[in-house]
Design a protein around this motif. Structure first.
Motif, PDB file in Angstrom:
ATOM      1  N   GLU A  36       0.837  -1.206   0.000  1.00 29.49           N
ATOM      2  CA  GLU A  36       0.000   0.000   0.000  1.00 29.49           C
ATOM      3  C   GLU A  36       0.869   1.252   0.000  1.00 29.49           C
ATOM      4  N   ARG A  37       1.983   1.224   0.735  1.00 24.70           N
ATOM      5  CA  ARG A  37       2.883   2.381   0.779  1.00 24.70           C
ATOM      6  C   ARG A  37       3.529   2.608  -0.598  1.00 24.70           C
ATOM      7  N   VAL A  38       3.904   1.510  -1.259  1.00 20.59           N
ATOM      8  CA  VAL A  38       4.503   1.617  -2.594  1.00 20.59           C
ATOM      9  C   VAL A  38       3.488   2.156  -3.591  1.00 20.59           C
ATOM     10  N   LEU A  39       2.263   1.650  -3.549  1.00 21.86           N
ATOM     11  CA  LEU A  39       1.233   2.112  -4.479  1.00 21.86           C
ATOM     12  C   LEU A  39       0.915   3.593  -4.259  1.00 21.86           C
ATOM     13  N   ALA A  40       0.940   4.013  -3.005  1.00 20.35           N
ATOM     14  CA  ALA A  40       0.708   5.433  -2.712  1.00 20.35           C
ATOM     15  C   ALA A  40       1.838   6.276  -3.300  1.00 20.35           C
ATOM     16  N   ALA A  41       3.078   5.774  -3.200  1.00 17.95           N
ATOM     17  CA  ALA A  41       4.230   6.495  -3.765  1.00 17.95           C
ATOM     18  C   ALA A  41       4.158   6.526  -5.288  1.00 17.95           C
ATOM     19  N   VAL A  42       3.698   5.436  -5.881  1.00 16.08           N
ATOM     20  CA  VAL A  42       3.517   5.389  -7.336  1.00 16.08           C
ATOM     21  C   VAL A  42       2.557   6.472  -7.775  1.00 16.08           C
ATOM     22  N   SER A  43       1.447   6.604  -7.032  1.00 11.49           N
ATOM     23  CA  SER A  43       0.438   7.611  -7.364  1.00 11.49           C
ATOM     24  C   SER A  43       0.990   9.024  -7.184  1.00 11.49           C
ATOM     25  N   GLU A  44       1.713   9.232  -6.094  1.00 13.79           N
ATOM     26  CA  GLU A  44       2.270  10.560  -5.819  1.00 13.79           C
ATOM     27  C   GLU A  44       3.311  10.960  -6.860  1.00 13.79           C
ATOM     28  N   ALA A  45       4.134   9.994  -7.265  1.00 13.47           N
ATOM     29  CA  ALA A  45       5.207  10.301  -8.217  1.00 13.47           C
ATOM     30  C   ALA A  45       4.707  10.402  -9.646  1.00 13.47           C
ATOM     31  N   GLY A  46       3.530   9.825  -9.904  1.00 12.40           N
ATOM     32  CA  GLY A  46       3.031   9.797 -11.275  1.00 12.40           C
ATOM     33  C   GLY A  46       3.754   8.777 -12.120  1.00 12.40           C
ATOM     34  N   TYR A  47       4.249   7.722 -11.452  1.00 13.19           N
ATOM     35  CA  TYR A  47       4.999   6.676 -12.153  1.00 13.19           C
ATOM     36  C   TYR A  47       4.037   5.672 -12.765  1.00 13.19           C
ATOM     37  N   THR A  48       4.296   5.327 -14.040  1.00 11.24           N
ATOM     38  CA  THR A  48       3.475   4.339 -14.731  1.00 11.24           C
ATOM     39  C   THR A  48       4.316   3.109 -15.004  1.00 11.24           C
ATOM     40  N   PRO A  49       4.191   2.070 -14.180  1.00 13.54           N
ATOM     41  CA  PRO A  49       4.987   0.865 -14.420  1.00 13.54           C
ATOM     42  C   PRO A  49       4.522   0.164 -15.686  1.00 13.54           C
ATOM     43  N   ASN A  50       5.446  -0.557 -16.302  1.00 13.70           N
ATOM     44  CA  ASN A  50       5.099  -1.296 -17.512  1.00 13.70           C
ATOM     45  C   ASN A  50       4.082  -2.380 -17.169  1.00 13.70           C
ATOM     46  N   LYS A  51       2.908  -2.284 -17.748  1.00 15.24           N
ATOM     47  CA  LYS A  51       1.830  -3.218 -17.403  1.00 15.24           C
ATOM     48  C   LYS A  51       2.142  -4.635 -17.821  1.00 15.24           C
ATOM     49  N   LEU A  52       2.878  -4.798 -18.920  1.00 15.05           N
ATOM     50  CA  LEU A  52       3.216  -6.137 -19.364  1.00 15.05           C
ATOM     51  C   LEU A  52       4.097  -6.827 -18.324  1.00 15.05           C
ATOM     52  N   GLY A  53       5.139  -6.118 -17.887  1.00 17.10           N
ATOM     53  CA  GLY A  53       6.052  -6.706 -16.929  1.00 17.10           C
ATOM     54  C   GLY A  53       5.376  -7.019 -15.613  1.00 17.10           C
ATOM     55  N   VAL A  54       4.424  -6.188 -15.194  1.00 18.47           N
ATOM     56  CA  VAL A  54       3.731  -6.404 -13.924  1.00 18.47           C
ATOM     57  C   VAL A  54       2.743  -7.549 -14.015  1.00 18.47           C
ATOM     58  N   SER A  55       1.902  -7.538 -15.053  1.00 16.41           N
ATOM     59  CA  SER A  55       0.812  -8.507 -15.131  1.00 16.41           C
ATOM     60  C   SER A  55       1.315  -9.919 -15.353  1.00 16.41           C
ATOM     61  N   LEU A  56       2.436 -10.063 -16.031  1.00  7.41           N
ATOM     62  CA  LEU A  56       2.917 -11.409 -16.323  1.00  7.41           C
ATOM     63  C   LEU A  56       3.336 -12.161 -15.071  1.00  7.41           C
ATOM     64  N   ARG A  57       3.608 -11.431 -13.994  1.00  3.35           N
ATOM     65  CA  ARG A  57       4.081 -12.083 -12.791  1.00  3.35           C
ATOM     66  C   ARG A  57       2.954 -12.373 -11.806  1.00  3.35           C
ATOM     67  N   THR A  58       1.761 -12.069 -12.154  1.00  3.92           N
ATOM     68  CA  THR A  58       0.638 -12.335 -11.259  1.00  3.92           C
ATOM     69  C   THR A  58      -0.070 -13.630 -11.606  1.00  3.92           C
ATOM     70  N   ALA A  59       0.226 -14.226 -12.760  1.00  4.95           N
ATOM     71  CA  ALA A  59      -0.380 -15.491 -13.154  1.00  4.95           C
ATOM     72  C   ALA A  59       0.678 -16.323 -13.858  1.00  4.95           C
ATOM     73  N   LYS A  60       1.015 -17.473 -13.290  1.00  5.29           N
ATOM     74  CA  LYS A  60       2.079 -18.305 -13.820  1.00  5.29           C
ATOM     75  C   LYS A  60       1.516 -19.382 -14.748  1.00  5.29           C
ATOM     76  N   SER A  61       2.225 -19.605 -15.856  1.00 10.44           N
ATOM     77  CA  SER A  61       1.812 -20.649 -16.798  1.00 10.44           C
ATOM     78  C   SER A  61       2.564 -21.947 -16.574  1.00 10.44           C
ATOM     79  N   GLY A  62       3.728 -21.860 -15.923  1.00  9.54           N
ATOM     80  CA  GLY A  62       4.558 -23.043 -15.754  1.00  9.54           C
ATOM     81  C   GLY A  62       5.397 -23.348 -16.983  1.00  9.54           C
ATOM     82  N   ASN A  63       5.429 -22.403 -17.943  1.00  9.17           N
ATOM     83  CA  ASN A  63       6.202 -22.584 -19.169  1.00  9.17           C
ATOM     84  C   ASN A  63       7.210 -21.457 -19.335  1.00  9.17           C
ATOM     85  N   ILE A  64       8.323 -21.782 -20.011  1.00  9.32           N
ATOM     86  CA  ILE A  64       9.207 -20.751 -20.534  1.00  9.32           C
ATOM     87  C   ILE A  64       9.360 -21.026 -22.031  1.00  9.32           C
ATOM     88  N   VAL A  65       9.578 -19.981 -22.804  1.00 13.22           N
ATOM     89  CA  VAL A  65       9.720 -20.152 -24.244  1.00 13.22           C
ATOM     90  C   VAL A  65      11.166 -19.868 -24.647  1.00 13.22           C
TER      91      VAL A  65
END
Length: 336
Positions: A36-65
């Motif tokens: 929550e503290r990090v998300l608040a800092a993200v909002s305050e700083a106006g930082y936009t993290p790369n959505k691809l890099g973030v979302s890929l780590r929230t659901a694992k496929s068990g595969n690498i290519v």
């Protein structure tokens, strides 16, 4: 374009950059209060993290290519086998993307990560299959990726390789030490960083020995048997034939052997031949091939282990991992 980065978020939140990365990429690895503290800092700083890099780590496929230009190449095949073994030991399956050297196919296979069919990429190419902003750190803009053997010209991407310059220099020094002065090289694809480095190593060895380089004896081609045969055919037509040929891969050397045999030349009595890679069949050539051995098993294993660390949000000690090579002297080279 905003210059706000992850360092700014870390400073505002009063935590480390690693903690910010984990909070965004692997939220389960930090406490709720920290996230929550990090998300608040993200909002305050106006930082936009790369959505691809973030979302890929929230659901694992068990595969690498593994994205590879030619799975039929004997060296590549050996590394792939090592990758599969290491990945399976960690509970992952390997999806194999054979691109046939096509950048379009590289991007198509990379889309498997975007669509969550894979959790990370091992790339056997100097072409990055993702569009990134060169002004921002590459690792923050991409899914987990490790480069194998052919470095990408983008800072911050973990790469596992050997010192191709030093390896080629050692190979040529061996030929020079055997008394060879007129040495030819048959390269692979010169867009390849490994080819460029091996050619540089050849030039350095010749220059250090005070030997002139006959540029007509530097034959460019591809990492194939067919190139080895066709290029050797060219060399044998010349009056100033070399006494030794340095082939940038063992598959090229196999084609070289074929051409020499077809034209009645004996290895090494009439021509010394040096290979590169030490594929599993090199010792069974007739005569057995003198070559530079790459640590195939270690390359594949390192790639997987580094990729798993990146996938888990760990910070690597470095991004370039240079593994040792070895000159293997067999029967295809002789003293003049």
């Amino acid at each position: 374009m905003s210059s706000i980065g992850i360092k700014d978020v870390a400073a505002i939140a009063g935590v480390s950059i690693t903690t910010v990365s984990r909070a965004l990429r692997n939220p389960g690895r930090v406490s709720k209060a920290t996230r929550e503290r990090v998300l608040a800092a993200v909002s305050e700083a106006g930082y936009t993290p790369n959505k691809l890099g973030v979302s890929l780590r929230t659901a694992k496929s068990g595969n690498i290519v593994a994205i590879i230009p030619d799975v039929g190449d004997s060296f590549n095949f050996g590394v792939i086998r090592a990758i599969e073994k290491a990945a399976n030991n960690h509970g992952y399956s390997v999806l194999l993307g054979d691109t046939h050297g096509s950048q379009e196919r590289e991007r198509a296979y990379a889309e498997m990560v975007r669509s969550r069919h894979a959790d990370g990429v091992i790339l056997f190419s100097q072409h990055l299959p993702f569009d990134i902003d060169p002004q921002q750190p590459a690792a923050q803009q991409m899914p987990p990726l490790v480069n194998s053997c052919e470095p990408v010209a983008v800072p911050g991407i973990p790469t596992v390789t050997i010192d191709n310059v030093a390896a080629a220099r050692e190979a040529v020094d061996h030929l020079i030490g055997y008394g060879h002065r007129n040495i030819s090289v048959i390269t692979g694809d010169m867009e390849s960083p490994s080819s460029q480095d091996r050619l540089l190593g050849f030039r350095q060895a010749m220059q250090a020995a005070g030997l002139a380089i006959n540029e007509r004896h530097v034959i460019h081609g591809a990492y194939t048997v067919e190139n080895g045969q066709a290029s050797t055919n060219q060399l044998l037509l010349r009056r100033d034939r070399p006494s030794a040929i340095f082939c940038f891969s063992d598959e090229i050397a196999l084609g070289c052997y074929s051409s020499l045999q077809e034209h009645g030349f004996r290895v090494p009595a009439d021509m010394s031949v040096m290979g590169f890679d030490d594929i599993r069949y090199a010792r069974h050539f007739s005569p057995p091939l003198t070559t530079v051995a790459q640590p195939v098993e270690a390359i594949g294993t390192y790639c997987v282990e580094l990729l798993l660390k990146v996938m888990n949000g760990e910070t690597l000690e470095k991004t370039r991992y240079i593994l040792p090579h070895e000159l293997v002297v067999r029967g295809s080279t002789r003293q003049l």
